[in-house]
Design an enzyme around this catalytic site. Structure first.
Site, short mmCIF file in Angstrom:
data_model
loop_
_atom_site.label_atom_id
_atom_site.label_comp_id
_atom_site.label_asym_id
_atom_site.label_seq_id
_atom_site.Cartn_x
_atom_site.Cartn_y
_atom_site.Cartn_z
NE ARG A 48 0.24 1.23 3.47
CZ ARG A 48 1.15 2.11 3.75
NH1 ARG A 48 2.43 1.76 3.79
NH2 ARG A 48 0.88 3.38 3.98
CB ALA A 104 0.44 6.98 -3.64
NE ARG A 119 -6.09 0.94 -1.68
CZ ARG A 119 -5.43 1.44 -0.63
NH1 ARG A 119 -4.16 1.16 -0.46
NH2 ARG A 119 -6.04 2.23 0.23
CG ASP A 138 -2.90 8.00 -1.26
OD1 ASP A 138 -2.79 8.45 -0.11
OD2 ASP A 138 -2.62 6.83 -1.59
CG ASN A 163 -2.16 11.53 3.16
OD1 ASN A 163 -1.67 10.64 2.47
ND2 ASN A 163 -1.81 11.70 4.42
C1 MRU Z 1 4.21 7.97 0.27
S1 MRU Z 1 2.68 7.33 0.58
C2 MRU Z 1 1.47 8.60 0.58
C3 MRU Z 1 0.14 8.04 0.84
O1 MRU Z 1 -0.08 6.95 -0.01
C4 MRU Z 1 -0.04 7.63 2.32
O2 MRU Z 1 0.06 8.76 3.12
C5 MRU Z 1 -1.38 6.97 2.48
O3 MRU Z 1 -2.37 7.62 2.70
C6 MRU Z 1 -1.43 5.52 2.30
O4 MRU Z 1 -2.72 4.98 2.34
P1 MRU Z 1 -2.95 3.42 2.23
O5 MRU Z 1 -4.43 3.26 2.32
O6 MRU Z 1 -2.21 2.79 3.37
O7 MRU Z 1 -2.42 2.98 0.88
#
Ligand code: MRU
Length: 364
Positions: A53, A55, A90, A244, A254
């Site tokens: 997970r 981004a 996603r 994201d 985010n």
């Molecule tokens: C460098 S990662 C930035 C975002 O992807 C992070 O802050 C985030 O919200 C991740 O969400 P997730 O649902 O765990 O994939």
């Protein structure tokens, strides 16, 4: 990032290109397990079920997923099917579409026999670029921490608050929001990180805390609603979070709860920075609240919690009454007006179209 002395990335292909290894993040912090992906469906599952997970790592995994798909069938229909299957995993992180479009554009003009190898080369490039980008974000962002340290007494740490996990585990290496923290820490700057637990999936409590622990960075995990109190009492010098999807106008999407931290930071005069690699910018949209799709996930992520019992078993328990409906919005949007600045691989800029264009003039 080193785990018990051994250097790891979060994703790496086997030498023969037949499989890709990942760290199963659903099992952290209790268990460090490496899982091998060999098919398109396994790659799609790994993203959907959040074994991987964050981004940038979602994008890199999707690129490797295209390479795995091409080993099984490299025809035109299979290429489209692999793109569509991975894209559906996603909805919010734009890095997913960015990586898939990039690999497809590389493969489409090639004869099918050349596609598997070309896809693997492109996925490796995406992964290597992510590492370089994040290292540059770390250098640029560390200047902010250095500046905060200069205002402090010799024994006072710089207090940074972060939300979710935008660290090494969310990228191929280094992280985005955590990269400046790692760079500053390596320089010997005294710092301390407030880690929001980040319900419902607890990426802060489970992943950010695990990373910082392994790196030796002083930190404290707090419940999600503590940040406002800390800021009111002068206990946060700056916030740094990931994203994201950031719009061309500087709105930042985010993990759910980021917006509330930005409001509290604004109210208390605490600088609120967002770290992002350029593949996270969606140049096609301006208004994030209106136009960014917000993922809604299974309600059991809210109604249940998983943890380790005293005798070492990992168990899931229900915390809401039977019959109570739950909603699980996974992301929110922080409007650009609440963002002090963006930290990119090309430097810092204001969260606005004009600001972004100073760093990325080719997007004019
Ligand atoms: C460098 S990662 C930035 C975002 O992807 C992070 O802050 C985030 O919200 C991740 O969400 P997730 O649902 O765990 O994939």
């Amino acid at each position: 990032m080193k785990i018990d002395g051994a250097a790891y990335r979060t994703i790496w292909p086997a030498e023969d290109g037949r499989s890709v290894s990942i760290i199963d993040q659903t099992r952290l912090p209790h268990d460090f397990a490496v899982v091998s992906l060999t098919t398109l469906d396994e790659a799609a599952h790994a993203i959907r079920a959040m074994l991987v997970r964050g981004a940038p790592l979602i994008g890199a995994t999707a690129a490797y997923g295209m390479a795995l798909a091409m080993r099984a069938d490299a025809g035109d229909a299979a290429l489209e099917r692999a793109h569509a299957t991975l894209l559906a995993t996603r909805p919010t992180a734009i890095n997913l579409r960015w990586a898939l479009d990039r690999v497809r554009a590389k493969l489409a003009p090639l004869p099918p026999a050349a596609r598997a190898e070309a896809a693997l080369i492109e996925a490796d490039l995406i992964a290597d670029e992510d590492v370089a980008i994040n290292q540059a974000i770390g250098e640029h962002g560390a200047a902010l921490i250095r500046a905060a340290a200069a205002e402090k007494g010799p024994d006072e740490p710089v207090n940074v608050l972060t939300h979710c996990n935008a660290g090494w585990l969310a990228t191929v290496d280094w992280g985005t929001a955590l990269a400046p923290i790692y760079v500053a820490f390596e320089e010997g700057i005294r710092l301390h990180v407030w880690v929001d637990e980040t319900r419902p999936r607890n990426q802060g409590a489970s992943l950010t805390a695990w990373e910082l622990n392994h790196h030796g960075v002083p930190h404290t995990v707090v419940a999600d609603n503590v940040g406002g109190h800390l800021m009111q009492h002068g206990m946060v010098d700056l916030c740094i979070v990931g994203t994201d999807r950031t719009t061309a106008g500087g709105d930042v999407c985010n993990k759910i709860g980021t917006y509330l931290k930005a409001l509290a930071a604004h109210d208390n005069g605490v600088p609120f920075y967002v770290a992002l690699p350029s593949p996270t910018i969606d140049w096609g949209i301006e208004d994030g609240v209106r136009d960014i799709p917000i993922e809604q996930r299974d309600g059991r992520e809210v109604s249940e919690m998983t943890g380790r019992t005293a005798d070492g078993r990992v168990e899931t328990v229900r915390i809401t009454p039977d019959g109570s409906p739950v909603a699980n919005y996974a992301f929110d949007v922080t409007p650009a007006r609440l963002v002090t600045g963006l930290i990119t691989e090309r430097g810092l800029c204001p969260a606005s179209r004009a600001g972004l264009l100073t760093l990325f003039p080719e997007q004019r």
